[in-house]
Design a protein around this motif. Structure first.
Motif, mmCIF file in Angstrom:
data_model
loop_
_atom_site.group_PDB
_atom_site.id
_atom_site.type_symbol
_atom_site.label_atom_id
_atom_site.label_comp_id
_atom_site.label_asym_id
_atom_site.label_seq_id
_atom_site.Cartn_x
_atom_site.Cartn_y
_atom_site.Cartn_z
ATOM 1 N N ASP A 62 19.979 -8.292 23.694
ATOM 2 C CA ASP A 62 18.660 -8.263 24.330
ATOM 3 C C ASP A 62 17.787 -7.170 23.692
ATOM 4 O OD1 ASP A 62 17.283 -9.127 27.156
ATOM 5 O OD2 ASP A 62 16.787 -7.076 26.580
ATOM 6 N N GLY A 63 16.546 -7.532 23.395
ATOM 7 C CA GLY A 63 15.617 -6.628 22.705
ATOM 8 C C GLY A 63 15.586 -5.215 23.269
ATOM 9 N N ASP A 64 15.355 -5.106 24.560
ATOM 10 C CA ASP A 64 15.231 -3.768 25.162
ATOM 11 C C ASP A 64 16.511 -2.959 24.955
ATOM 12 O OD1 ASP A 64 12.621 -3.752 26.180
ATOM 13 O OD2 ASP A 64 13.214 -4.997 27.866
ATOM 14 N N ASN A 65 17.675 -3.619 25.064
ATOM 15 C CA ASN A 65 18.951 -2.900 24.918
ATOM 16 C C ASN A 65 19.229 -2.540 23.464
ATOM 17 O OD1 ASN A 65 19.039 -3.483 27.580
ATOM 18 N ND2 ASN A 65 20.725 -4.924 27.488
ATOM 19 N N LEU A 70 21.174 0.004 17.915
ATOM 20 C CA LEU A 70 21.069 -0.507 16.541
ATOM 21 C C LEU A 70 19.647 -0.413 15.975
ATOM 22 C CD1 LEU A 70 22.508 -2.110 14.225
ATOM 23 C CD2 LEU A 70 21.804 -4.199 15.396
ATOM 24 N N CYS A 71 18.665 -0.688 16.813
ATOM 25 C CA CYS A 71 17.280 -0.714 16.332
ATOM 26 C C CYS A 71 16.423 0.309 17.087
ATOM 27 C CB CYS A 71 16.710 -2.113 16.471
ATOM 28 S SG CYS A 71 17.628 -3.329 15.500
ATOM 29 N N ALA A 72 16.962 1.510 17.229
ATOM 30 C CA ALA A 72 16.280 2.572 17.983
ATOM 31 C C ALA A 72 14.958 2.960 17.312
ATOM 32 C CB ALA A 72 17.192 3.784 18.073
ATOM 33 N N PRO A 73 14.003 3.436 18.109
ATOM 34 C CA PRO A 73 12.742 3.935 17.534
ATOM 35 C C PRO A 73 12.970 5.306 16.890
ATOM 36 C CG PRO A 73 12.763 4.280 19.904
ATOM 37 C CD PRO A 73 14.027 3.534 19.577
ATOM 38 N N SER A 75 11.841 8.121 17.615
ATOM 39 C CA SER A 75 12.042 9.177 18.624
ATOM 40 C C SER A 75 13.484 9.200 19.143
ATOM 41 C CB SER A 75 11.084 8.966 19.798
ATOM 42 O OG SER A 75 11.299 7.680 20.349
ATOM 43 N N GLY A 76 14.174 8.060 19.039
ATOM 44 C CA GLY A 76 15.557 8.006 19.519
ATOM 45 C C GLY A 76 16.559 8.505 18.481
ATOM 46 N N LEU A 77 16.091 8.783 17.278
ATOM 47 C CA LEU A 77 17.013 9.193 16.209
ATOM 48 C C LEU A 77 16.817 10.639 15.764
ATOM 49 C CD1 LEU A 77 16.653 5.984 13.942
ATOM 50 C CD2 LEU A 77 18.528 6.519 15.505
ATOM 51 N N ARG A 78 15.618 11.158 16.059
ATOM 52 C CA ARG A 78 15.203 12.459 15.523
ATOM 53 C C ARG A 78 16.179 13.592 15.845
ATOM 54 N NH1 ARG A 78 9.630 11.636 16.499
ATOM 55 N NH2 ARG A 78 9.496 10.528 14.520
ATOM 56 N N ASP A 79 16.575 13.733 17.111
ATOM 57 C CA ASP A 79 17.415 14.864 17.520
ATOM 58 C C ASP A 79 18.744 14.860 16.793
ATOM 59 O OD1 ASP A 79 15.468 15.652 19.148
ATOM 60 O OD2 ASP A 79 16.431 15.081 21.051
ATOM 61 N N GLU A 80 19.350 13.676 16.718
ATOM 62 C CA GLU A 80 20.696 13.564 16.149
ATOM 63 C C GLU A 80 20.689 13.558 14.618
ATOM 64 O OE1 GLU A 80 23.196 13.572 18.269
ATOM 65 O OE2 GLU A 80 24.751 13.453 16.699
ATOM 66 N N HIS A 81 19.676 12.926 14.026
ATOM 67 C CA HIS A 81 19.711 12.674 12.579
ATOM 68 C C HIS A 81 18.624 13.390 11.786
ATOM 69 C CE1 HIS A 81 22.738 9.439 12.913
ATOM 70 N NE2 HIS A 81 22.148 9.159 14.052
ATOM 71 N N GLY A 82 17.644 13.966 12.473
ATOM 72 C CA GLY A 82 16.571 14.663 11.753
ATOM 73 C C GLY A 82 15.386 13.760 11.441
ATOM 74 N N GLU A 83 14.313 14.449 11.024
ATOM 75 C CA GLU A 83 13.001 13.810 10.825
ATOM 76 C C GLU A 83 13.013 12.717 9.750
ATOM 77 O OE1 GLU A 83 9.245 13.692 12.289
ATOM 78 O OE2 GLU A 83 10.628 15.304 12.798
ATOM 79 N N GLU A 84 13.578 13.041 8.593
ATOM 80 C CA GLU A 84 13.513 12.114 7.464
ATOM 81 C C GLU A 84 14.240 10.799 7.795
ATOM 82 O OE1 GLU A 84 15.227 13.617 3.836
ATOM 83 O OE2 GLU A 84 14.889 11.706 2.804
ATOM 84 N N ALA A 86 14.960 9.647 10.805
ATOM 85 C CA ALA A 86 14.278 8.942 11.907
ATOM 86 C C ALA A 86 13.085 8.163 11.376
ATOM 87 C CB ALA A 86 13.836 9.941 12.965
ATOM 88 N N ASP A 87 12.327 8.768 10.467
ATOM 89 C CA ASP A 87 11.148 8.085 9.931
ATOM 90 C C ASP A 87 11.556 6.900 9.061
ATOM 91 O OD1 ASP A 87 9.543 9.783 11.235
ATOM 92 O OD2 ASP A 87 9.099 11.078 9.521
ATOM 93 N N ARG A 88 12.686 7.050 8.376
ATOM 94 C CA ARG A 88 13.114 5.980 7.468
ATOM 95 C C ARG A 88 13.764 4.803 8.196
ATOM 96 N NH1 ARG A 88 16.963 7.055 2.328
ATOM 97 N NH2 ARG A 88 17.200 4.879 1.743
ATOM 98 N N PHE A 89 14.580 5.080 9.198
ATOM 99 C CA PHE A 89 15.365 3.997 9.807
ATOM 100 C C PHE A 89 14.943 3.619 11.229
ATOM 101 C CE2 PHE A 89 18.339 5.959 6.687
ATOM 102 C CZ PHE A 89 18.365 4.883 5.795
ATOM 103 N N GLY A 90 14.125 4.440 11.862
ATOM 104 C CA GLY A 90 13.676 4.124 13.225
ATOM 105 C C GLY A 90 12.663 2.979 13.185
ATOM 106 N N LEU A 91 12.684 2.145 14.210
ATOM 107 C CA LEU A 91 11.809 0.967 14.220
ATOM 108 C C LEU A 91 10.805 0.988 15.369
ATOM 109 C CD1 LEU A 91 14.404 -1.866 13.439
ATOM 110 C CD2 LEU A 91 12.998 -0.540 11.839
ATOM 111 N N GLY A 92 9.556 0.667 15.020
ATOM 112 C CA GLY A 92 8.506 0.509 16.028
ATOM 113 C C GLY A 92 8.124 -0.961 16.136
ATOM 114 N N PHE A 93 6.820 -1.230 16.278
ATOM 115 C CA PHE A 93 6.383 -2.603 16.514
ATOM 116 C C PHE A 93 5.375 -3.115 15.484
ATOM 117 C CE2 PHE A 93 8.298 -1.315 20.455
ATOM 118 C CZ PHE A 93 9.004 -2.451 20.827
ATOM 119 N N GLY A 94 5.224 -2.396 14.359
ATOM 120 C CA GLY A 94 4.393 -2.926 13.268
ATOM 121 C C GLY A 94 5.105 -4.155 12.699
ATOM 122 N N ALA A 95 4.376 -4.944 11.890
ATOM 123 C CA ALA A 95 4.958 -6.205 11.389
ATOM 124 C C ALA A 95 6.243 -5.957 10.588
ATOM 125 C CB ALA A 95 3.928 -6.943 10.539
#
Ligand SMILES: Nc1ncnc2c1ncn2[C@@H]1O[C@H](COP(=O)(O)OS(=O)(=O)O)[C@@H](OP(=O)(O)O)[C@H]1O
Ligand SMILES: Nc1ncnc2c1ncn2[C@@H]1O[C@H](COP(=O)(O)OP(=O)(O)O)[C@@H](O)[C@H]1O
Length: 229
Positions: A62-65, A70-73, A75-84, A86-95
């Motif tokens: 389910d999308g929300d879960n 697996l497809c965290a934004p 903001s969900g990756l920054r604390d554990e993995h750092g800025e770079e 999070a920016d590279r692998f985190g997903l938002g809602f752009g195309a």
């Protein structure tokens, strides 16, 4: 840079047919798509319940879960993995983010189906091209007919009136960008295997039963218990 020819496919002793034979069922992907609030999660959940009652092996993505893991934004990756990272692998809602989201889910769904599971997915998946790619991945790792698109065709007005998470209200107020149906497109399936028409009368249970009937008609589910039970 990794050369693709350095990565070689490894054949496995236990194949899909063996896994499916043990489960007494065929692995497929039942892909729910539609606007936020159209009922994807509710109907997929109810369908999984009905399949479970019949003793079938299932999984529901389910999308929300999935966006919690697996497809965290970013903001969900920054604390554990750092800025770079999070920016590279985190997903938002752009195309492009949605494309990668659906690509990851599609690959996971194909794996689940090859494990023999009746794999239900509930993602907005607004772009036809992204959904068609998943169809191709699933069919090429199995057979034509293994991917069933379910269009939950609830009109925008109804989804917006439901607004269970208050997201439409925020989107209308400009607080959420790229919101599907408001400030971002939704490309409806042209020939979905199953079309749950926007009928405000149909309950989630009836809609799930409609999908189950189609799975039965296609021989994916039979009314008797699976082999070995
Ligand atoms: N901008 C925008 N557009 C659409 N939806 C949004 C957005 N921002 C957050 N949400 C919430 O995220 C859920 C959709 O995630 P998905 O992974 O299904 O989206 S997509 O398939 O990549 O388009 C979606 O869940 P559902 O309401 O269950 O569909 C929303 O709760
Ligand atoms: N067939 C239906 N009739 C009436 N309400 C429904 C129906 N399907 C879903 N709902 C309600 O609509 C809201 C959104 O459903 P949900 O499954 O979360 O949608 P989605 O996963 O597509 O965002 C929920 O409050 C749910 O109870």
């Amino acid at each position: 840079m990794t050369n693709p020819s350095d990565i070689v496919w490894h054949e496995q002793t236990v194949d899909r047919a063996a896994r499916e034979a043990n489960l007494g069922q065929r692995g497929v992907v039942v892909w729910f798509t539609g606007l936020s609030g159209c009922g994807k999660s509710t109907v997929a959940n109810e369908l999984e319940h009905q399949l479970n009652q019949l003793g079938r092996a299932t999984i529901l993505l389910d999308g929300d879960n999935i966006r919690h893991g697996l497809c965290a934004p970013p903001s969900g990756l920054r604390d554990e993995h750092g800025e770079e990272f999070a920016d590279r692998f985190g997903l938002g809602f752009g195309a492009i983010d949605r494309e990668e989201n659906i690509r990851r889910i599609g690959s996971v769904a194909a794996l689940m189906a090859s494990a023999g599971l009746i794999t239900l997915t509930a993602f907005v998946s607004p772009y036809r091209k992204d959904r068609d790619r998943v169809r191709k991945i699933v069919e090429s790792s199995g057979a034509v007919g293994d991917f069933l698109e379910v269009f939950v065709d609830t009109p925008l007005e109804i989804c917006e009136a439901r607004d269970p998470k208050g997201l439409y209200k925020k989107a209308r107020a400009g607080e959420i960008k790229n919101f599907t149906g408001i400030s971002d497109p939704y490309e409806a399936p042209k020939q979905p295997e199953i079309h749950l028409a926007g009928n405000a009368e149909a309950t989630p249970r009836q809609q799930a039963a409609e999908v189950l009937a189609e799975l039965t008609r296609r021989g994916i589910v039979s009314v008797s218990a699976p082999q070995g039970q």
